[in-house]
Write a protein that holds these residues in place. Structure first.
Motif, PDB file in Angstrom:
ATOM      1  N   MET B  88       0.833  -1.208   0.000  1.00  0.00           N
ATOM      2  CA  MET B  88       0.000   0.000   0.000  1.00  0.00           C
ATOM      3  C   MET B  88       0.868   1.259   0.000  1.00  0.00           C
ATOM      4  N   GLU B  89       1.996   1.170   0.706  1.00  0.00           N
ATOM      5  CA  GLU B  89       2.908   2.316   0.737  1.00  0.00           C
ATOM      6  C   GLU B  89       3.419   2.614  -0.667  1.00  0.00           C
ATOM      7  N   TRP B  90       3.728   1.538  -1.343  1.00  0.00           N
ATOM      8  CA  TRP B  90       4.209   1.687  -2.730  1.00  0.00           C
ATOM      9  C   TRP B  90       3.126   2.223  -3.627  1.00  0.00           C
ATOM     10  N   LEU B  91       1.908   1.772  -3.432  1.00  0.00           N
ATOM     11  CA  LEU B  91       0.797   2.289  -4.248  1.00  0.00           C
ATOM     12  C   LEU B  91       0.649   3.790  -4.038  1.00  0.00           C
ATOM     13  N   VAL B  92       0.766   4.229  -2.789  1.00  0.00           N
ATOM     14  CA  VAL B  92       0.634   5.663  -2.503  1.00  0.00           C
ATOM     15  C   VAL B  92       1.802   6.436  -3.137  1.00  0.00           C
ATOM     16  N   ASP B 119      -0.913   8.498   8.943  1.00  0.00           N
ATOM     17  CA  ASP B 119       0.158   9.503   9.011  1.00  0.00           C
ATOM     18  C   ASP B 119       1.373   9.088   8.192  1.00  0.00           C
ATOM     19  N   ARG B 120       1.675   7.787   8.233  1.00  0.00           N
ATOM     20  CA  ARG B 120       2.829   7.304   7.468  1.00  0.00           C
ATOM     21  C   ARG B 120       2.564   7.413   5.960  1.00  0.00           C
ATOM     22  N   LEU B 121       1.343   7.055   5.554  1.00  0.00           N
ATOM     23  CA  LEU B 121       1.001   7.155   4.131  1.00  0.00           C
ATOM     24  C   LEU B 121       1.008   8.620   3.675  1.00  0.00           C
ATOM     25  N   GLU B 122       0.606   9.518   4.557  1.00  0.00           N
ATOM     26  CA  GLU B 122       0.647  10.954   4.218  1.00  0.00           C
ATOM     27  C   GLU B 122       2.082  11.437   4.008  1.00  0.00           C
ATOM     28  N   GLN B 123       2.983  10.953   4.833  1.00  0.00           N
ATOM     29  CA  GLN B 123       4.398  11.318   4.668  1.00  0.00           C
ATOM     30  C   GLN B 123       4.939  10.815   3.334  1.00  0.00           C
ATOM     31  N   ILE B 124       4.543   9.599   2.977  1.00  0.00           N
ATOM     32  CA  ILE B 124       4.999   9.023   1.707  1.00  0.00           C
ATOM     33  C   ILE B 124       4.452   9.829   0.530  1.00  0.00           C
ATOM     34  N   ALA B 125       3.180  10.210   0.619  1.00  0.00           N
ATOM     35  CA  ALA B 125       2.572  11.008  -0.454  1.00  0.00           C
ATOM     36  C   ALA B 125       3.272  12.362  -0.579  1.00  0.00           C
ATOM     37  N   LEU B 126       3.566  12.970   0.555  1.00  0.00           N
ATOM     38  CA  LEU B 126       4.224  14.286   0.547  1.00  0.00           C
ATOM     39  C   LEU B 126       5.603  14.198  -0.115  1.00  0.00           C
ATOM     40  N   ILE B 140      -5.124  11.299   1.707  1.00  0.00           N
ATOM     41  CA  ILE B 140      -5.160   9.941   2.256  1.00  0.00           C
ATOM     42  C   ILE B 140      -6.365   9.880   3.195  1.00  0.00           C
ATOM     43  N   HIS B 141      -7.334   9.106   2.843  1.00  0.00           N
ATOM     44  CA  HIS B 141      -8.550   9.027   3.655  1.00  0.00           C
ATOM     45  C   HIS B 141      -8.432   7.878   4.656  1.00  0.00           C
ATOM     46  N   PRO B 142      -9.126   7.994   5.780  1.00  0.00           N
ATOM     47  CA  PRO B 142      -9.038   6.917   6.788  1.00  0.00           C
ATOM     48  C   PRO B 142      -9.717   5.634   6.315  1.00  0.00           C
ATOM     49  N   LEU B 143      -9.354   4.544   6.948  1.00  0.00           N
ATOM     50  CA  LEU B 143      -9.945   3.240   6.634  1.00  0.00           C
ATOM     51  C   LEU B 143     -11.406   3.206   7.119  1.00  0.00           C
ATOM     52  N   ILE B 144     -12.305   2.824   6.205  1.00  0.00           N
ATOM     53  CA  ILE B 144     -13.740   2.784   6.553  1.00  0.00           C
ATOM     54  C   ILE B 144     -14.340   1.465   6.087  1.00  0.00           C
ATOM     55  N   PRO B 145     -15.499   1.090   6.613  1.00  0.00           N
ATOM     56  CA  PRO B 145     -16.106  -0.166   6.161  1.00  0.00           C
ATOM     57  C   PRO B 145     -16.615  -0.047   4.717  1.00  0.00           C
ATOM     58  N   TRP B 146     -16.737  -1.190   4.072  1.00  0.00           N
ATOM     59  CA  TRP B 146     -17.135  -1.294   2.675  1.00  0.00           C
ATOM     60  C   TRP B 146     -18.361  -0.452   2.333  1.00  0.00           C
ATOM     61  N   ARG B 147     -19.416  -0.559   3.133  1.00  0.00           N
ATOM     62  CA  ARG B 147     -20.648   0.155   2.758  1.00  0.00           C
ATOM     63  C   ARG B 147     -20.491   1.668   2.832  1.00  0.00           C
ATOM     64  N   ASP B 148     -19.685   2.146   3.778  1.00  0.00           N
ATOM     65  CA  ASP B 148     -19.410   3.586   3.842  1.00  0.00           C
ATOM     66  C   ASP B 148     -18.596   4.021   2.619  1.00  0.00           C
TER      67      ASP B 148
END
Lengths: 229, 229
Positions: B88-92, B119-126, B140-148
């Protein structure tokens, strides 16, 4: 479908041994009478039956053999390896998943890395081929100097060198069925002399937009825009 | 050009501090009178001059401010995170390099991972934004359930769900200027019910060819085929 690798599917009865045999029979509990799918990495897919099982090997009889052509156009990436080798490992994994035909590595004027582990990259390519259900294993070529790479890449009918800011966008040249050699420079880019040598050898400069992509990103995205999906 | 980040470029004189300030002035030896390029990650690029330098902060005066529109179409990836977080880090990182607008993470029926470090993914994106000289920082959006996630993705005009073997190839739908939401399933794929829910919510199934791509490969390659290069 779980795909296994066997380098030789040319005879109707094959002997199977080694780590993949072990994984299939001891971990996945495949046994006599069961069907195994194997590829030779050269386009062949065998549906084979385990006819005889011993502790360290099995005999398989091929019940059906089919063959697929390689992705066309073939994309041969020529890359100056990055300082961090995991970036090259990822390129090989992802490039294999999307159908790159070959990975060639070269050292150039601004190269920071002068060694690669070919055997490790081959293992990564093999795993990625099986994981993606492909039947073609890309070739991992040894690291060679820039000028040798230029000669090697020169045999392909379509010869491209990635260069920021050039007049021609890759997508304008991507619609080809002929095999493509694509040169991707090191993190510090090609030297001016290397670019001149490539142009003299008949390479065309192509760019990938106005932003600065990392070596491995440029290589993967360029390949993705050329290979068929 | 070396690009730095400052969240607020709205006034002509700005205070600069923190790790980027420190790197620029202490490591790269930038001092009074020198020019610094800054982006706010929202499309603005400032050419600023260091007018006053202290040990822990500097005052910069913006000499020129330009603005770029975001890549169009916007691509919003909705991804079920992989077990191995480095994928996922690489994807970001790679998605940011090629201009993805937002990364949304969701848990689904077959998800193996139920936590991400935003926060870590945000640093990678930056870091990837600056490295590629882009002026837009993906969210970078937070992890949410499928239906949300389905509700959230439903606001975008073009709604796609990646599904192997479907009748429609992604490239047939890629030529759009309207914002795209693309749902990518977990390593064990979407459940049948999740697919039905997405179809009922107006999503269109798209496939990426006959081979099995990993979650992060599918997400990146799909984005690369949609965003402009």
């Amino acid at each position: 479908m779980q795909l296994f690798f066997h380098p030789d599917l040319s005879s109707p009865s094959i002997t199977w041994e080694g780590p993949e045999f072990h994984h299939a029979t001891h971990v996945l509990r495949q046994g006599p009478g069961m069907t195994i799918h194997l590829t030779d990495g050269a386009g062949r897919l065998a549906r084979a039956e385990i006819t005889h099982l011993e502790k360290k090997k099995a005999t398989l009889v091929i019940r059906e053999l089919t063959e697929k052509p390689a992705p066309s156009p073939e994309v041969h990436l020529f890359v100056a390896p990055t300082k961090q080798i995991d970036r090259m490992e990822w390129l090989v994994e992802k490039g294999t998943e999307i159908g790159v035909a070959g990975f060639h590595f070269f050292t150039s004027y601004h190269s920071e890395r002068r060694v690669i582990r070919k055997d490790r990259l081959e293992q990564i390519a093999l795993a990625a081929m099986k994981q993606s259900n492909r039947l073609h294993l890309p070739v991992i070529h040894p690291l060679i100097p820039w000028r040798d790479a230029l000669v090697k890449a020169g045999i392909y009918p379509v010869r491209l060198i990635a260069q920021a800011g050039g007049p021609t966008h890759l997508t304008a040249l991507a619609a080809t069925k002929a095999p493509v050699a694509l040169l991707i420079g090191p993190e510090g880019d090609f030297s001016e002399q290397e670019i001149q040598e490539a142009l003299m050898a008949g390479f065309t400069k192509v760019q990938l937009g106005e932003y600065r992509l990392r070596t491995e990103t440029a290589a993967l995205i360029a390949a993705a825009l050329i290979v068929p999906f």
